[in-house]
Design a protein around this motif. Structure first.
Motif, PDB file in Angstrom:
ATOM      1  N   THR A   1       8.178  16.569   2.204  1.00  0.00           N
ATOM      2  CA  THR A   1       8.152  18.014   2.177  1.00  0.00           C
ATOM      3  C   THR A   1       9.560  18.582   2.088  1.00  0.00           C
ATOM      4  OG1 THR A   1       7.295  19.978   3.282  1.00  0.00           O
ATOM      5  CG2 THR A   1       8.178  18.257   4.693  1.00  0.00           C
ATOM      6  N   LEU A   2       9.692  19.660   1.328  1.00  0.00           N
ATOM      7  CA  LEU A   2      10.987  20.318   1.165  1.00  0.00           C
ATOM      8  C   LEU A   2      11.178  21.449   2.168  1.00  0.00           C
ATOM      9  CD1 LEU A   2      11.077  20.529  -2.743  1.00  0.00           C
ATOM     10  CD2 LEU A   2      11.948  18.710  -1.251  1.00  0.00           C
TER      11      LEU A   2
ATOM     12  N   PHE B   1       0.844  -1.188   0.000  1.00  0.00           N
ATOM     13  CA  PHE B   1       0.000   0.000   0.000  1.00  0.00           C
ATOM     14  C   PHE B   1       0.885   1.246   0.000  1.00  0.00           C
ATOM     15  CE2 PHE B   1       0.145  -1.447   4.522  1.00  0.00           C
ATOM     16  CZ  PHE B   1       0.807  -0.368   5.097  1.00  0.00           C
ATOM     17  N   VAL B   2       0.279   2.362  -0.264  1.00  0.00           N
ATOM     18  CA  VAL B   2       0.965   3.651  -0.166  1.00  0.00           C
ATOM     19  C   VAL B   2       0.521   4.313   1.125  1.00  0.00           C
ATOM     20  CG1 VAL B   2       1.180   5.966  -1.155  1.00  0.00           C
ATOM     21  CG2 VAL B   2       1.237   3.968  -2.649  1.00  0.00           C
ATOM     22  N   ALA B   3       1.459   4.916   1.831  1.00  0.00           N
ATOM     23  CA  ALA B   3       1.148   5.619   3.076  1.00  0.00           C
ATOM     24  C   ALA B   3       1.390   7.111   2.906  1.00  0.00           C
ATOM     25  CB  ALA B   3       2.005   5.080   4.214  1.00  0.00           C
ATOM     26  N   LEU B   4       0.388   7.897   3.257  1.00  0.00           N
ATOM     27  CA  LEU B   4       0.545   9.346   3.386  1.00  0.00           C
ATOM     28  C   LEU B   4       0.689   9.638   4.871  1.00  0.00           C
ATOM     29  CD1 LEU B   4       0.460  12.323   2.408  1.00  0.00           C
ATOM     30  CD2 LEU B   4      -2.040  12.208   2.677  1.00  0.00           C
ATOM     31  N   LEU B   5       1.872  10.062   5.286  1.00  0.00           N
ATOM     32  CA  LEU B   5       2.140  10.359   6.685  1.00  0.00           C
ATOM     33  C   LEU B   5       2.149  11.875   6.857  1.00  0.00           C
ATOM     34  CD1 LEU B   5       4.968   7.798   7.561  1.00  0.00           C
ATOM     35  CD2 LEU B   5       2.492   7.541   7.734  1.00  0.00           C
ATOM     36  N   VAL B   6       1.194  12.380   7.605  1.00  0.00           N
ATOM     37  CA  VAL B   6       1.064  13.823   7.819  1.00  0.00           C
ATOM     38  C   VAL B   6       0.984  14.061   9.324  1.00  0.00           C
ATOM     39  CG1 VAL B   6       0.160  14.711   5.644  1.00  0.00           C
ATOM     40  CG2 VAL B   6      -1.364  13.446   7.148  1.00  0.00           C
ATOM     41  N   SER B   7       2.152  14.058   9.947  1.00  0.00           N
ATOM     42  CA  SER B   7       2.229  14.161  11.400  1.00  0.00           C
ATOM     43  C   SER B   7       3.245  15.218  11.786  1.00  0.00           C
ATOM     44  CB  SER B   7       2.636  12.818  12.009  1.00  0.00           C
ATOM     45  OG  SER B   7       2.905  12.943  13.382  1.00  0.00           O
ATOM     46  N   GLY B   8       2.800  16.244  12.514  1.00  0.00           N
ATOM     47  CA  GLY B   8       3.720  17.251  13.039  1.00  0.00           C
ATOM     48  C   GLY B   8       4.583  17.855  11.954  1.00  0.00           C
ATOM     49  N   GLY B   9       5.897  17.695  12.080  1.00  0.00           N
ATOM     50  CA  GLY B   9       6.827  18.256  11.109  1.00  0.00           C
ATOM     51  C   GLY B   9       7.094  17.358   9.927  1.00  0.00           C
TER      52      GLY B   9
ATOM     53  N   THR C   1       5.617  15.402   6.371  1.00  0.00           N
ATOM     54  CA  THR C   1       4.642  15.093   5.329  1.00  0.00           C
ATOM     55  C   THR C   1       5.390  14.271   4.290  1.00  0.00           C
ATOM     56  OG1 THR C   1       3.408  17.145   5.663  1.00  0.00           O
ATOM     57  CG2 THR C   1       3.073  16.005   3.575  1.00  0.00           C
ATOM     58  N   MET C   2       4.998  13.031   4.108  1.00  0.00           N
ATOM     59  CA  MET C   2       5.713  12.149   3.183  1.00  0.00           C
ATOM     60  C   MET C   2       4.793  11.090   2.613  1.00  0.00           C
ATOM     61  SD  MET C   2       8.105  10.020   5.918  1.00  0.00           S
ATOM     62  CE  MET C   2       8.915  11.500   6.514  1.00  0.00           C
TER      63      MET C   2
ATOM     64  N   SER D   1       5.595  26.234   2.425  1.00  0.00           N
ATOM     65  CA  SER D   1       6.022  27.541   2.930  1.00  0.00           C
ATOM     66  C   SER D   1       5.474  28.677   2.073  1.00  0.00           C
ATOM     67  CB  SER D   1       7.548  27.620   3.005  1.00  0.00           C
ATOM     68  OG  SER D   1       8.121  27.508   1.713  1.00  0.00           O
ATOM     69  N   GLY D   2       5.418  28.480   0.747  1.00  0.00           N
ATOM     70  CA  GLY D   2       4.882  29.516  -0.121  1.00  0.00           C
ATOM     71  C   GLY D   2       3.403  29.757   0.118  1.00  0.00           C
TER      72      GLY D   2
END
Length: 344
Positions: free
Chosen positions: A157-158, A130-138, A140-141, A212-213
């Motif tokens: 995230t860059l 499966f694909v995981a979207l991890l969006v936790s605190g600092g 995002t991947m 950031s933008g």
């Protein structure tokens, strides 16, 4: 095998007990939101001290709920990183001390691996791959997961992560702390199309993120429109829609690239209802399914650490008798359970 999980990476203190045959026996969580609210964000020293105060009472609560004694624990798993170094050291110290006192193995768990595996605690977990979207605190991947410990980073995230962007924008708009839920509540009264917001890095190939933008655009818009009627709610709604659509676009690309049929979403931003609905619609249209941990396991918790630690301990992985904590710990260093590289 019965594993105690300890989570103290930031501002939640989590304890859980996971049994390899019976599943999750008990979990308890203490949030420090009220302690940090006056400062508008997490104060590391306050976080560390509160973990010290709460760990033993939470352990006793979990043992009572599970009907266990300390001597019934067969292994200890604690969050070793990434996170705030002081907070990590509190949990690592307790985990190592308990393991030594009980003469059982201990293992340091990667915080993001815990989040990644949290949906597998549900009664109907998604199958591999499966694909995981991890969006936790600092963080995002996007990660392709073919098995526990077999991960391929697809994009990250860059700069600011989605959760950081939510928190900073909420603070900018005067919505309080924690920012993500406060902004989502405010957005329900706003018009997401009242102002134009960019969808960062969606006009180029690839799966990396940048927020950031978008944060800067929001700051400039707020400075210009803050005295307009309904501007706070409209900007909150437009910002949230921009983040959600950016995440959905990248998830669609990842699912097309990997040809996986299942996407899991984990981490605090994974509790956002607009994101969940948008991914549900995208999955129905494209033929893949989105999975989530229950809301209480979206944020940091001991259950995900106990579960991840169980698989590593059951495969014979252990830590030497030392306190292991890494505030920065790249996920590409992880190996499948039982094949872990030596700790640096």
């Amino acid at each position: 095998m019965r594993v105690l999980g300890i989570e103290t990476s930031c501002d939640e203190t989590g304890i859980a007990i996971y049994d390899g045959e019976r599943g999750l026996l008990a979990h308890a969580l203490h949030s420090q939101v009220d302690l940090h609210a006056a400062y508008g964000g997490v104060v590391p020293e306050i976080a560390s001290r509160d973990h010290v105060r709460k760990l033993i009472p939470l352990l006793d609560t979990c043992l009572a709920e599970a009907g266990c004694e300390r001597g019934d624990i067969d292994g200890v798993a604690y969050t070793a990183g990434p996170g705030l170094i002081g907070a990590l050291l509190v949990g690592a110290s307790m985990g190592r001390a308990l393991a030594t006192a009980l003469d059982v193995p201990a293992v340091g768990v990667h915080h993001m691996e815990g989040h990644l595996l949290a949906p597998l605690l549900e009664p109907d977990p998604p199958p591999f791959p499966f694909v995981a979207l991890l969006v936790s605190g600092g963080h995002t991947m996007l990660i392709e997961v073919t098995d526990i410990g077999r991960y391929r980073l697809l994009g990250e995230t860059l700069d600011d992560a989605a959760g950081e962007a939510f928190d900073k924008t909420a603070k900018l708009l005067g919505l309080g702390y924690p920012g993500g839920p406060a902004l989502a509540r405010c957005a329900t009264d706003g018009r997401p199309d009242a102002y134009r917001f960019p969808r960062p890095m969606t006009d180029r190939p690839g799966l990396d993120f940048s927020f950031s933008g978008l944060k800067t655009h929001t700051r400039n818009l707020w400075a210009e429109r803050r005295d307009s009627p309904g501007a706070q709610a409209d900007i909150a709604a437009g910002f949230q829609r921009a983040v959600v659509e950016t995440l959905v676009i990248k998830c669609r690309r990842a699912m097309q690239e990997t040809r996986c049929g299942h996407l899991i979403v984990s981490g605090g931003v994974g509790a956002n209802l607009e994101l969940r609905e948008a991914l549900r619609r995208a999955g129905e249209k494209a033929g893949w399914q989105a999975h989530y941990p229950r809301i209480e396991f979206c944020t940091d918790n001991g259950a995900m650490i106990a579960f991840a630690g169980y698989h590593r301990l059951a495969a014979g992985e252990t830590e030497p008798e030392r306190i292991f904590a890494r505030p920065r710990w790249p996920m590409d260093e992880l190996r499948p359970p039982g094949e872990a590289a030596s700790r640096p």
